[in-house]
Design a protein around this motif. Structure first.
Motif, PDB file in Angstrom:
ATOM      1  N   LYS A 147      91.454  97.577  47.730  1.00 10.80           N
ATOM      2  CA  LYS A 147      91.896  97.381  46.334  1.00 10.80           C
ATOM      3  C   LYS A 147      90.689  97.278  45.417  1.00 10.80           C
ATOM      4  N   ARG A 148      89.753  96.438  45.819  1.00  8.39           N
ATOM      5  CA  ARG A 148      88.554  96.236  44.990  1.00  8.39           C
ATOM      6  C   ARG A 148      87.787  97.543  44.809  1.00  8.39           C
ATOM      7  N   LYS A 149      87.650  98.277  45.887  1.00 10.22           N
ATOM      8  CA  LYS A 149      86.907  99.544  45.829  1.00 10.22           C
ATOM      9  C   LYS A 149      87.565 100.533  44.879  1.00 10.22           C
ATOM     10  N   ILE A 154      80.695  86.837  50.941  1.00  2.00           N
ATOM     11  CA  ILE A 154      81.987  86.530  51.550  1.00  2.00           C
ATOM     12  C   ILE A 154      82.970  87.670  51.233  1.00  2.00           C
ATOM     13  N   LYS A 155      82.925  88.102  49.982  1.00  2.18           N
ATOM     14  CA  LYS A 155      83.768  89.233  49.575  1.00  2.18           C
ATOM     15  C   LYS A 155      82.882  90.158  48.766  1.00  2.18           C
ATOM     16  N   SER A 156      83.175  91.438  48.780  1.00  2.00           N
ATOM     17  CA  SER A 156      82.346  92.309  47.953  1.00  2.00           C
ATOM     18  C   SER A 156      82.776  92.123  46.509  1.00  2.00           C
ATOM     19  N   HIS A 157      81.928  91.503  45.726  1.00  2.00           N
ATOM     20  CA  HIS A 157      82.285  91.223  44.333  1.00  2.00           C
ATOM     21  C   HIS A 157      82.057  92.451  43.480  1.00  2.00           C
ATOM     22  N   HIS A 158      83.085  93.240  43.383  1.00  2.00           N
ATOM     23  CA  HIS A 158      82.970  94.429  42.566  1.00  2.00           C
ATOM     24  C   HIS A 158      83.049  94.016  41.127  1.00  2.00           C
ATOM     25  N   ASN A 159      81.964  94.139  40.451  1.00  2.00           N
ATOM     26  CA  ASN A 159      82.021  93.812  39.039  1.00  2.00           C
ATOM     27  C   ASN A 159      82.645  94.999  38.332  1.00  2.00           C
ATOM     28  N   PHE A 161      87.565  84.750  34.855  1.00  2.00           N
ATOM     29  CA  PHE A 161      88.632  85.613  35.357  1.00  2.00           C
ATOM     30  C   PHE A 161      87.976  86.771  36.105  1.00  2.00           C
ATOM     31  N   PRO A 162      88.419  87.041  37.327  1.00  2.00           N
ATOM     32  CA  PRO A 162      87.710  88.059  38.114  1.00  2.00           C
ATOM     33  C   PRO A 162      87.842  89.451  37.516  1.00  2.00           C
ATOM     34  N   GLY A 163      86.810  90.243  37.651  1.00  2.00           N
ATOM     35  CA  GLY A 163      86.831  91.620  37.147  1.00  2.00           C
ATOM     36  C   GLY A 163      88.059  92.404  37.610  1.00  2.00           C
ATOM     37  N   PRO A 164      88.386  92.388  38.906  1.00  2.00           N
ATOM     38  CA  PRO A 164      89.559  93.149  39.348  1.00  2.00           C
ATOM     39  C   PRO A 164      90.888  92.505  38.953  1.00  2.00           C
ATOM     40  N   GLY A 165      90.810  91.420  38.198  1.00  2.00           N
ATOM     41  CA  GLY A 165      91.994  90.833  37.580  1.00  2.00           C
ATOM     42  C   GLY A 165      93.054  90.375  38.557  1.00  2.00           C
ATOM     43  N   ILE A 184      89.288  71.921  34.072  1.00  2.00           N
ATOM     44  CA  ILE A 184      89.597  72.678  35.286  1.00  2.00           C
ATOM     45  C   ILE A 184      88.833  73.988  35.266  1.00  2.00           C
ATOM     46  N   TRP A 185      88.211  74.327  36.370  1.00  2.00           N
ATOM     47  CA  TRP A 185      87.415  75.547  36.426  1.00  2.00           C
ATOM     48  C   TRP A 185      88.325  76.771  36.297  1.00  2.00           C
ATOM     49  N   GLN A 186      89.336  76.821  37.159  1.00  2.00           N
ATOM     50  CA  GLN A 186      90.316  77.905  37.087  1.00  2.00           C
ATOM     51  C   GLN A 186      91.670  77.370  37.505  1.00  2.00           C
ATOM     52  N   SER A 187      92.711  77.817  36.837  1.00  2.00           N
ATOM     53  CA  SER A 187      94.069  77.451  37.237  1.00  2.00           C
ATOM     54  C   SER A 187      94.922  78.694  37.062  1.00  2.00           C
ATOM     55  N   SER A 226      89.965  73.154  49.720  1.00  2.00           N
ATOM     56  CA  SER A 226      88.727  73.210  48.941  1.00  2.00           C
ATOM     57  C   SER A 226      87.963  74.480  49.343  1.00  2.00           C
ATOM     58  N   LYS A 227      86.871  74.744  48.633  1.00  2.00           N
ATOM     59  CA  LYS A 227      85.978  75.857  48.989  1.00  2.00           C
ATOM     60  C   LYS A 227      84.609  75.286  49.320  1.00  2.00           C
ATOM     61  N   PRO A 228      83.996  75.517  50.451  1.00  2.00           N
ATOM     62  CA  PRO A 228      84.667  76.037  51.623  1.00  2.00           C
ATOM     63  C   PRO A 228      85.641  75.008  52.196  1.00  2.00           C
ATOM     64  N   GLY A 264      88.177  77.366  52.121  1.00  2.00           N
ATOM     65  CA  GLY A 264      88.931  78.424  51.436  1.00  2.00           C
ATOM     66  C   GLY A 264      88.031  79.124  50.435  1.00  2.00           C
ATOM     67  N   THR A 265      88.521  80.179  49.806  1.00  2.00           N
ATOM     68  CA  THR A 265      87.843  80.714  48.628  1.00  2.00           C
ATOM     69  C   THR A 265      88.723  80.342  47.443  1.00  2.00           C
ATOM     70  N   ILE A 266      88.250  80.618  46.247  1.00  2.00           N
ATOM     71  CA  ILE A 266      89.064  80.270  45.086  1.00  2.00           C
ATOM     72  C   ILE A 266      90.225  81.253  44.959  1.00  2.00           C
ATOM     73  N   GLU A 267      89.903  82.534  45.012  1.00  2.00           N
ATOM     74  CA  GLU A 267      90.954  83.550  44.931  1.00  2.00           C
ATOM     75  C   GLU A 267      91.622  83.689  46.295  1.00  2.00           C
ATOM     76  N   TRP A 268      92.812  84.268  46.303  1.00  2.00           N
ATOM     77  CA  TRP A 268      93.523  84.473  47.579  1.00  2.00           C
ATOM     78  C   TRP A 268      93.266  85.851  48.169  1.00  2.00           C
TER      79      TRP A 268
HETATM   80  P1  XMP Z   1      85.979  83.235  45.418  1.00  2.00           P
HETATM   81  O1  XMP Z   1      87.381  83.722  45.541  1.00  2.00           O
HETATM   82  O2  XMP Z   1      85.000  84.097  46.164  1.00  2.00           O
HETATM   83  O3  XMP Z   1      85.604  83.377  43.883  1.00  2.00           O
HETATM   84  O4  XMP Z   1      85.839  81.778  45.765  1.00  2.00           O
HETATM   85  C1  XMP Z   1      84.509  82.763  43.275  1.00  2.00           C
HETATM   86  C2  XMP Z   1      84.565  83.034  41.790  1.00  2.00           C
HETATM   87  O5  XMP Z   1      84.330  84.423  41.542  1.00  2.00           O
HETATM   88  C3  XMP Z   1      85.425  84.992  40.840  1.00  2.00           C
HETATM   89  N1  XMP Z   1      85.595  86.339  41.388  1.00  2.00           N
HETATM   90  C4  XMP Z   1      85.161  87.455  40.790  1.00  2.00           C
HETATM   91  N2  XMP Z   1      84.562  87.650  39.594  1.00  2.00           N
HETATM   92  N3  XMP Z   1      84.497  89.966  39.995  1.00  2.00           N
HETATM   93  C5  XMP Z   1      84.250  88.911  39.204  1.00  2.00           C
HETATM   94  O6  XMP Z   1      83.752  89.117  38.100  1.00  2.00           O
HETATM   95  C6  XMP Z   1      85.087  89.855  41.207  1.00  2.00           C
HETATM   96  O7  XMP Z   1      85.295  90.834  41.899  1.00  2.00           O
HETATM   97  C7  XMP Z   1      85.437  88.530  41.612  1.00  2.00           C
HETATM   98  N4  XMP Z   1      86.037  88.032  42.725  1.00  2.00           N
HETATM   99  C8  XMP Z   1      86.118  86.681  42.557  1.00  2.00           C
HETATM  100  C9  XMP Z   1      86.594  84.067  41.112  1.00  2.00           C
HETATM  101  O8  XMP Z   1      87.570  84.140  40.083  1.00  2.00           O
HETATM  102  C10 XMP Z   1      85.917  82.726  41.178  1.00  2.00           C
HETATM  103  O9  XMP Z   1      85.676  82.178  39.898  1.00  2.00           O
END
Ligand code: XMP
Length: 521
Positions: free
Chosen positions: A305-307, A351-356, A399-403, A440-443, A512-514, A516-520
């Motif tokens: 999905k991210r790719k 941990i995850k490929s953060h595709h900006n 808010f993550p780039g891939p929304g 709150i950081w994110q909700s 918590s993280k770790p 978990g991660t913040i996103e699912w």
């Molecule tokens: P995770 O899920 O890895 O997220 O604990 C850590 C923070 O990064 C944000 N996030 C992203 N931001 N592009 C972004 O710009 C991304 O692909 C992406 N993935 C996660 C997430 O919302 C959290 O704040």
């Protein structure tokens, strides 16, 4: 020093914070800036000549996690104290300073963690001028300075630290064992101000007005009369960067907002409204939701999905660039100071490929304009407010780039997106109503791919649960689940189940993280 022909810049006078590890250096640098003095963080192994070359007006040695006596513990080069620049050592910084100048640091067996009662022994000292003789300070140490270097006098003590503070006023060298930068030291900011204004003779010139004025001047110098592009994501950083550049060069700026259809409710309209109508910025709003959704059809693997999102974004941007941005030479990026500090040192393990999604076609050759490069997030927000951006944008949570794609498990379809958006909007509304948005950081809401049975009225339902995720964090590297009040959880649960047909349960993620991660995803 101001360059000739230019107004003095607020970054001309600066304090360098030498980072001995742990998390203190950034906090110290932010506190210094809150005292309206520009500060930068430098690594502890930066040679003294290079420190001198940066022409600091003051130096602060931060705390650190190591014992000064442990093998490989960082030391201070004594020649730093011969630069004729005022120095303040904090915690480890004080110990390293004491050791370097011939004082004595020992493990006395009397560690201090948490609050301690400080007695000021030299009320006429620079750091404690106009301070109460007894005050609470916050400590965190095993080792203690037991004898100051020659020429220093002890200015304060606690029951466990005979040398809780020292100074050599004529050499303008100071040390404190406690942490003036933390909120648990109530007089800490005043102590820092005493160091900055009296110890270093600095003026409080790092103000919002001066930050904005000097950024505007820098942008104009760099860009001249050329055309400049900014990719807007709707987030705080790109929005503030765009508003700042627009203030500097007006119509030379074109913003491109690629709407991938994965935004939260009302966000695309908000971007359009703020930038095109309110700020009158030239905005290309590319409505590409269908294209993204087509490419994502039947894709369930999170990394794919991210790719796909990253690649589709690049294709869309390429088309816009080819058709409409041909003559643009500059590109705005909302890089912040913590990105600059961390880019050299960040742990490579991903941990995850953060595709900006702000990623750009590789063959586009732009010169980057990064007007927020010197700023911390809270400063960016204040600049945004000053430039007249609405609260909804300035105080938006990250808010993550891939929304929403990273918040829908399984298939991303139009209907499932609508479901998630409706539930998510209720979460946000209730968090705001409870006055908790800023703490709150994110909700947000997450839509998993399972369904379960429920009952509403006399009817059996078979719907999706909504996962509520709310975390507190400083930097997203670690996070804890937010202790939301039961009443708030109840309101969110009732509203979502009643108002969003298709969702029949609400569960709260208490990981918590770790681990978990913040996103699912
Ligand atoms: P995770 O899920 O890895 O997220 O604990 C850590 C923070 O990064 C944000 N996030 C992203 N931001 N592009 C972004 O710009 C991304 O692909 C992406 N993935 C996660 C997430 O919302 C959290 O704040």
């Amino acid at each position: 020093m101001p360059q000739s022909g230019r107004e003095p810049s607020p970054t001309d006078q600066k304090v360098l914070v030498v980072d001995y590890g742990a998390q203190y250096a950034q906090l110290i640098a932010r506190r210094v800036r809150e005292c309206h003095v520009y500060s930068e963080i430098v690594p502890h192994d930066l040679p003294v000549e290079e420190i001198a070359a940066r022409k600091p007006s003051g130096i602060i040695l931060s705390g650190g996690p190591k014992s000064i006596h442990s093998p490989g513990a960082p030391q201070v080069d004594p020649s730093l104290f011969g630069l004729d620049v005022p120095v303040l050592g904090i915690c480890y910084g004080q110990q390293a300073m004491a050791q370097s100048l011939g004082g004595e640091v020992a493990r006395t067996g009397l560690a201090e963690f948490g609050k301690s009662e400080l007695k000021v022994e030299a009320p006429n000292s620079i750091l404690f001028s106009e301070q109460p003789v007894e005050q609470t300070v916050w400590m965190s140490h095993n080792d203690t300075v037991v004898r100051p270097p020659d020429g220093f006098r002890v200015t304060a003590a606690t029951p466990a630290s005979p040398v809780a503070a020292f100074e050599a006023a004529e050499r303008r060298l100071f040390g404190v064992q406690f942490h003036p930068e933390v909120a648990h030291t109530p007089r800490g900011t005043e102590i820092l101000k005493n160091f900055l204004y009296d110890g270093c003779d600095l003026l409080p010139s790092w103000t919002m007005t001066s930050i904005i004025e000097s950024a505007i001047e820098d942008i104009r110098d760099l860009v001249g009369s050329e055309r400049i592009v900014c990719g807007l994501s709707g987030g705080v950083d790109s929005s503030v960067a765009a508003a700042l550049v627009h203030r500097a060069v007006g119509d030379q700026l074109t913003c491109v907002f690629v709407d991938h259809g994965l935004l939260r409710q009302g966000e695309a309209e908000q971007v359009e409204d703020t930038f095109r109508r309110h700020l009158k910025i030239d905005l290309i709003h590319v409505k590409a939701a269908d294209r993204f959704l087509d490419n994502l059809a039947d894709v369930t693997d999170p990394e794919r999905k991210r790719k796909i999102i990253g690649e589709t974004f690049i294709r869309v941007f390429e088309e816009v660039a080819r058709d409409e941005l041909e003559d643009a030479r500059f590109l705005v990026q909302g890089t912040l100071y913590p990105d600059v500090i961390e880019s050299g040192t960040r742990d490579a393990a991903k941990i995850k490929s953060h595709h900006n999604v702000g990623g750009l076609p590789e063959d586009m050759t732009f010169t980057l304009v990064e007007p927020l490069r010197n700023l911390f997030k809270d400063e960016v927000r204040r600049v945004g407010e000053e430039l007249g951006l609405p609260e909804e944008i300035v105080w938006r949570q990250p808010f993550p780039g891939p929304g929403l794609a990273v918040r829908i498990i399984g298939d991303i379809t139009h209907d499932r997106l609508e479901l998630l958006r409706a539930a998510d909007a209720i979460v946000l509304e209730e968090i705001k109503r409870a006055g908790m948005l800023r703490e709150i950081w994110q909700s947000f809401a997450v839509l998993p791919a399972v369904r379960s049975v429920g009952v509403m009225g006399d009817e059996r339902t078979y719907g999706y649960p909504m996962v509520l995720r709310a975390v507190t964090s400083d930097d997203a590297m670690t996070a804890d689940w937010a202790r939301l009040p039961y009443e708030l959880l109840e309101t969110i649960s009732n509203r979502v189940v009643n108002e969003v047909p298709g969702i029949n349960r609400v569960v709260y993620d208490i990981t918590s993280k770790p681990p978990g991660t913040i996103e699912w995803e």
